[in-house]
Scaffold this active site. Structure first.
Site, short mmCIF file in Angstrom:
data_model
loop_
_atom_site.label_atom_id
_atom_site.label_comp_id
_atom_site.label_asym_id
_atom_site.label_seq_id
_atom_site.Cartn_x
_atom_site.Cartn_y
_atom_site.Cartn_z
N HIS A 1 1.05 -1.21 0.09
CA HIS A 1 -0.04 0.49 -0.02
C HIS A 1 1.29 0.64 -0.15
O HIS A 1 0.64 2.50 -0.40
CB HIS A 1 -1.04 -0.35 1.45
CG HIS A 1 -1.48 1.56 2.24
ND1 HIS A 1 -2.32 1.37 0.43
CD2 HIS A 1 -1.42 2.34 2.03
CE1 HIS A 1 -2.83 3.31 0.80
NE2 HIS A 1 -2.17 3.56 2.05
N HIS B 1 0.96 4.92 -2.85
CA HIS B 1 1.51 6.00 -2.64
C HIS B 1 2.61 6.90 -3.56
O HIS B 1 2.35 7.45 -3.61
CB HIS B 1 1.84 6.68 -0.72
CG HIS B 1 0.72 6.39 0.15
ND1 HIS B 1 -0.44 7.37 -0.08
CD2 HIS B 1 0.45 6.16 0.95
CE1 HIS B 1 -1.09 7.41 0.61
NE2 HIS B 1 -0.95 5.65 1.13
N GLU C 1 -5.83 9.26 -0.46
CA GLU C 1 -6.22 7.69 0.02
C GLU C 1 -7.64 6.90 -1.14
O GLU C 1 -7.61 5.93 -1.25
CB GLU C 1 -7.07 7.89 1.41
CG GLU C 1 -5.60 7.78 2.57
CD GLU C 1 -4.36 6.54 2.35
OE1 GLU C 1 -4.51 5.71 1.75
OE2 GLU C 1 -3.42 7.02 2.78
N SER D 1 -3.71 0.34 -4.44
CA SER D 1 -3.26 -0.72 -3.72
C SER D 1 -3.68 -1.99 -3.45
O SER D 1 -3.34 -3.04 -2.60
CB SER D 1 -2.61 -0.01 -2.48
OG SER D 1 -2.78 0.15 -1.30
FE LIG Z 1 -2.24 5.40 2.75
#
Ligand SMILES: [Fe+2]
Length: 295
Positions: A162, A167, A208, A227
């Site tokens: 993730h 990111h 997010e 993700s």
């Molecule tokens: Fe995150």
């Protein structure tokens, strides 16, 4: 209590200096003593980390690398279909390794020349003010562990897949990276916990779990969707709402389930105009007005 506190397994430092990660009974690795020992070792690296020094390398096992190889390969196929062009362009420029888990120090080395961002190790939950605040300085706190190998396409917590796939590929885009920095500046500027929570919820529903209209299709740019092997196939069927600061900053979310309410920007420019400008200028007073305006 802010929900994100439940997102991470608690980490406790013992009197003898060792570190214990307290996995819940429902965690896929709960009954695996080898995995639990790995989690403790890797959390210990972040606990022992001192700013200004290189991030200690996590000596990943072959089994852990194999999880990365499998999941990143499958996600890349889905990204081609569902990710925004800006995210794909960032991934193309960052060129994360596909055949092994990169060390966080290596992620920093790849990222810094592109947008100035560097990674910092996190054992688990980082207090909100620290997590968001250092974004203003171009630092991103990241866990180092990887999910349990028995369920490679599921993780109850943010793992290195993730943090890095979700990111870092976004942080490789100068336009997304600028938004992360603005979120950090906003977190530093606001005083009250209520205002900080509002800033963090706007982050949650954009960087997010944000989605965006692009060439007539709905695409994802949020790290949480990009993700998640399951969520990336589901987001187009969720309750998609127009970008709205009052709504994003006050909508409750449950981190234990797929996000069923998502907010759609009409373009990257629209996201920058609405959310970027909000983070650039918000303070406790303006946020109190946005909360009062929420229906
Ligand atoms: Fe995150």
């Amino acid at each position: 209590m802010f929900e994100e506190a439940q997102y991470f397994a608690p980490v406790a430092a013992q009197e003898d200096g060792s570190v214990v990660v307290e996995l819940s009974a429902s965690h896929p690795g709960f009954a695996d003593p080898v995995y639990r020992a790995r989690r403790n070792t890797i959390a210990g690296l972040a606990v022992d980390y001192r700013p200004g020094t290189p991030i200690p390398a996590a000596e990943y096992t072959e089994q852990e690398h194999a999880v990365w190889v499998l999941v990143t390969r499958e996600l890349a196929i889905k990204h081609a279909k569902y990710a925004t062009a800006e995210y794909l362009d960032g991934a193309d420029r960052l060129r994360l390794p596909g055949e092994r888990i990169p060390q966080l120090e290596e992620v920093s080395r790849l990222l810094e020349p592109l947008t100035g961002f560097r990674y910092l190790p996190a054992a688990g939950l980082v207090p909100l003010r620290d997590f968001y605040g250092v974004l203003a300085d171009g630092y991103f706190h990241s866990t180092q562990y990887i999910r349990h190998h028995s369920v490679p396409f599921y993780t109850p917590e943010p793992d290195v897949i993730h943090e890095v796939i979700g990111h870092a590929n976004a942080l490789a885009s100068s336009r997304y990276a600028a938004l992360y920095r603005l979120a950090g500046q906003a977190a530093r500027r606001v005083q009250s916990d209520e205002a900080l929570e509002f800033v963090s919820k706007v982050f949650w529903f954009t960087l997010e779990f944000g989605v965006m209209q692009e060439s007539g299709e709905l695409k994802a740019y949020g790290a949480g969707i990009l993700s998640s092997y399951g969520e990336i196939e589901e987001f187009r069927g969720m309750d998609i709402r127009p970008l709205d600061l009052s709504a994003m900053g006050t909508t409750h979310y449950d981190i234990t389930k797929y996000q069923d309410v998502l907010f759609r920007a009409e373009s990257l420019q629209h996201l920058e105009d609405v959310v970027g400008d909000f983070w650039d200028t918000c303070d406790d007073d303006s946020i109190a007005k946005l909360i009062a305006a929420a229906v």
